[in-house]
Design a protein around this motif. Sequence first.
Motif, PDB file in Angstrom:
ATOM      1  N   LEU A   1      46.505  97.933  40.247  1.00  0.00           N
ATOM      2  CA  LEU A   1      46.534  99.061  40.067  1.00  0.00           C
ATOM      3  C   LEU A   1      44.736  98.939  39.950  1.00  0.00           C
ATOM      4  O   LEU A   1      44.472  98.403  39.164  1.00  0.00           O
ATOM      5  CB  LEU A   1      46.845  99.700  38.411  1.00  0.00           C
ATOM      6  N   ARG A   2      44.337  99.777  40.686  1.00  0.00           N
ATOM      7  CA  ARG A   2      42.459 100.312  40.528  1.00  0.00           C
ATOM      8  C   ARG A   2      41.812 101.590  39.836  1.00  0.00           C
ATOM      9  O   ARG A   2      41.995 102.487  40.719  1.00  0.00           O
ATOM     10  CB  ARG A   2      41.937  99.935  41.913  1.00  0.00           C
ATOM     11  N   CYS A   3      41.615 101.555  39.345  1.00  0.00           N
ATOM     12  CA  CYS A   3      40.750 103.045  38.546  1.00  0.00           C
ATOM     13  C   CYS A   3      39.253 103.337  39.147  1.00  0.00           C
ATOM     14  O   CYS A   3      38.225 102.098  39.088  1.00  0.00           O
ATOM     15  CB  CYS A   3      40.526 102.081  37.054  1.00  0.00           C
ATOM     16  N   ASP A   4      39.191 103.782  40.466  1.00  0.00           N
ATOM     17  CA  ASP A   4      38.160 103.828  40.785  1.00  0.00           C
ATOM     18  C   ASP A   4      37.301 104.817  40.296  1.00  0.00           C
ATOM     19  O   ASP A   4      37.732 106.357  40.087  1.00  0.00           O
ATOM     20  CB  ASP A   4      38.067 104.612  42.192  1.00  0.00           C
TER      21      ASP A   4
ATOM     22  N   LYS B   1      35.545 112.266  37.502  1.00  0.00           N
ATOM     23  CA  LYS B   1      37.136 112.045  37.226  1.00  0.00           C
ATOM     24  C   LYS B   1      37.460 110.635  37.914  1.00  0.00           C
ATOM     25  O   LYS B   1      37.363 111.290  39.446  1.00  0.00           O
ATOM     26  CB  LYS B   1      38.397 113.037  37.637  1.00  0.00           C
ATOM     27  N   PRO B   2      38.627 109.392  37.729  1.00  0.00           N
ATOM     28  CA  PRO B   2      38.814 108.634  38.103  1.00  0.00           C
ATOM     29  C   PRO B   2      40.119 108.883  39.262  1.00  0.00           C
ATOM     30  O   PRO B   2      40.685 109.975  39.286  1.00  0.00           O
ATOM     31  CB  PRO B   2      39.182 107.568  37.296  1.00  0.00           C
ATOM     32  N   ARG B   3      39.715 108.134  40.405  1.00  0.00           N
ATOM     33  CA  ARG B   3      40.474 107.863  40.993  1.00  0.00           C
ATOM     34  C   ARG B   3      41.451 107.016  40.775  1.00  0.00           C
ATOM     35  O   ARG B   3      41.521 105.547  41.026  1.00  0.00           O
ATOM     36  CB  ARG B   3      40.471 108.135  42.259  1.00  0.00           C
ATOM     37  N   LEU B   4      42.851 106.846  40.723  1.00  0.00           N
ATOM     38  CA  LEU B   4      43.853 105.628  40.751  1.00  0.00           C
ATOM     39  C   LEU B   4      44.997 105.368  42.225  1.00  0.00           C
ATOM     40  O   LEU B   4      45.470 106.122  42.308  1.00  0.00           O
ATOM     41  CB  LEU B   4      45.228 105.824  39.790  1.00  0.00           C
ATOM     42  N   THR B   5      44.378 103.786  42.702  1.00  0.00           N
ATOM     43  CA  THR B   5      45.349 104.202  43.446  1.00  0.00           C
ATOM     44  C   THR B   5      46.220 102.448  43.131  1.00  0.00           C
ATOM     45  O   THR B   5      45.801 102.010  42.322  1.00  0.00           O
ATOM     46  CB  THR B   5      44.907 103.410  44.838  1.00  0.00           C
ATOM     47  N   HIS B   6      47.150 101.599  43.840  1.00  0.00           N
ATOM     48  CA  HIS B   6      47.406 100.940  44.008  1.00  0.00           C
ATOM     49  C   HIS B   6      48.090 100.460  45.092  1.00  0.00           C
ATOM     50  O   HIS B   6      47.937 100.862  46.342  1.00  0.00           O
ATOM     51  CB  HIS B   6      49.691 101.065  42.757  1.00  0.00           C
ATOM     52  N   THR B   7      48.284  99.148  45.214  1.00  0.00           N
ATOM     53  CA  THR B   7      48.634  97.593  46.168  1.00  0.00           C
ATOM     54  C   THR B   7      49.299  97.315  45.791  1.00  0.00           C
ATOM     55  O   THR B   7      49.474  96.065  44.876  1.00  0.00           O
ATOM     56  CB  THR B   7      47.132  97.138  46.627  1.00  0.00           C
ATOM     57  N   CYS B   8      50.787  96.484  47.154  1.00  0.00           N
ATOM     58  CA  CYS B   8      52.179  96.250  46.958  1.00  0.00           C
ATOM     59  C   CYS B   8      51.353  94.472  47.157  1.00  0.00           C
ATOM     60  O   CYS B   8      51.326  94.599  48.380  1.00  0.00           O
ATOM     61  CB  CYS B   8      52.698  96.464  47.258  1.00  0.00           C
ATOM     62  N   THR B   9      52.043  93.157  46.393  1.00  0.00           N
ATOM     63  CA  THR B   9      51.863  92.390  46.715  1.00  0.00           C
ATOM     64  C   THR B   9      53.766  91.847  46.794  1.00  0.00           C
ATOM     65  O   THR B   9      54.131  92.293  46.647  1.00  0.00           O
ATOM     66  CB  THR B   9      50.872  90.983  46.088  1.00  0.00           C
ATOM     67  N   ASP B  10      53.742  90.402  47.106  1.00  0.00           N
ATOM     68  CA  ASP B  10      54.658  89.732  47.474  1.00  0.00           C
ATOM     69  C   ASP B  10      55.402  90.234  45.530  1.00  0.00           C
ATOM     70  O   ASP B  10      56.857  90.901  45.471  1.00  0.00           O
ATOM     71  CB  ASP B  10      54.828  88.566  46.927  1.00  0.00           C
TER      72      ASP B  10
ATOM     73  N   VAL C   1      47.805 106.719  33.477  1.00  0.00           N
ATOM     74  CA  VAL C   1      46.506 106.684  33.952  1.00  0.00           C
ATOM     75  C   VAL C   1      45.740 105.575  33.476  1.00  0.00           C
ATOM     76  O   VAL C   1      46.067 105.220  32.899  1.00  0.00           O
ATOM     77  CB  VAL C   1      46.788 107.958  32.980  1.00  0.00           C
ATOM     78  N   CYS C   2      45.280 105.429  34.298  1.00  0.00           N
ATOM     79  CA  CYS C   2      43.207 105.400  33.284  1.00  0.00           C
ATOM     80  C   CYS C   2      42.235 106.583  33.110  1.00  0.00           C
ATOM     81  O   CYS C   2      41.922 108.025  33.683  1.00  0.00           O
ATOM     82  CB  CYS C   2      42.415 104.470  34.493  1.00  0.00           C
ATOM     83  N   THR C   3      42.261 106.562  32.256  1.00  0.00           N
ATOM     84  CA  THR C   3      40.734 106.957  31.473  1.00  0.00           C
ATOM     85  C   THR C   3      39.376 106.066  31.161  1.00  0.00           C
ATOM     86  O   THR C   3      39.369 105.285  30.534  1.00  0.00           O
ATOM     87  CB  THR C   3      41.118 107.050  29.989  1.00  0.00           C
ATOM     88  N   VAL C   4      37.891 106.855  31.699  1.00  0.00           N
ATOM     89  CA  VAL C   4      36.992 107.136  31.468  1.00  0.00           C
ATOM     90  C   VAL C   4      36.559 107.820  30.925  1.00  0.00           C
ATOM     91  O   VAL C   4      36.219 108.721  30.774  1.00  0.00           O
ATOM     92  CB  VAL C   4      36.526 107.323  33.348  1.00  0.00           C
TER      93      VAL C   4
END
Length: 248
Positions: free
Chosen positions: A129-132, A115-124, A172-175
Amino acid sequence: MSVVTLISLILLSLGFAGAEECTMYAAVGKNKVIDHGLELLGQSFHLRWTHDSKIVYDTRKNTEPKPQTTPNGSLLLTNLQLNNTGSYQVTIYDNMGKLVLDKTTRLCVLLPVFKPRLTHTCTDASVSLRCDVGNSVDVNVVWSHNRQTLPGSTDKTLTITKAMLKPVDRYVCTVSNKASEEKSDDVNPECTEDSSSTVLLFGMKLWLMVVILAGGGGLLLILIVITLVCVCQSRRRRASRIKGTEHT
């Protein structure tokens, strides 16, 4: 071209030529039915299943361990493991010994995706969004925005602009591989304002001061400045009087 290189190319081409393509996929730990495609068979038919030329089921022989079959004689494989990969051949004969069916299926058993883990990082100006996918290999990634698939988005990282982001957005990301599929939890990529980077003027946010001035608040600002000046002068006079009293 050297002799060694030529021999390597020949062996490589023979290896590709001898490799069989998978016609069916299943994940480790799952069950799979290999169907021969015929209707229900009578008791008079002779049914045989082989796995990589080894007999695993024969209605006229005892095979140990004997795998399960469905009512029509299709092969049922349970709790699949990687060593269940291979060619499965079914041969069926009628009561006169005439061949009715000879069919081969190439089964490939693969490790299931995590099961993938979805994280996000904010810039200016954007959000990444990263699908691990963990230890999953050879996987396909598909992105969804508010349950709608985003065409062309197949990388493990998805970048969107903050201007496009809405409070109700869900990503959502699907792997998947050819045997299994897993989805991440829904994520609303909120970006909180970094107070350390906020410019202050007289203890107030700069953008708020600009709004006050632009909205006709110039008089209010002047009154604040005059009040601050009067307070400062009053403190200076008081300090001078106290100092003069001490000298006398």
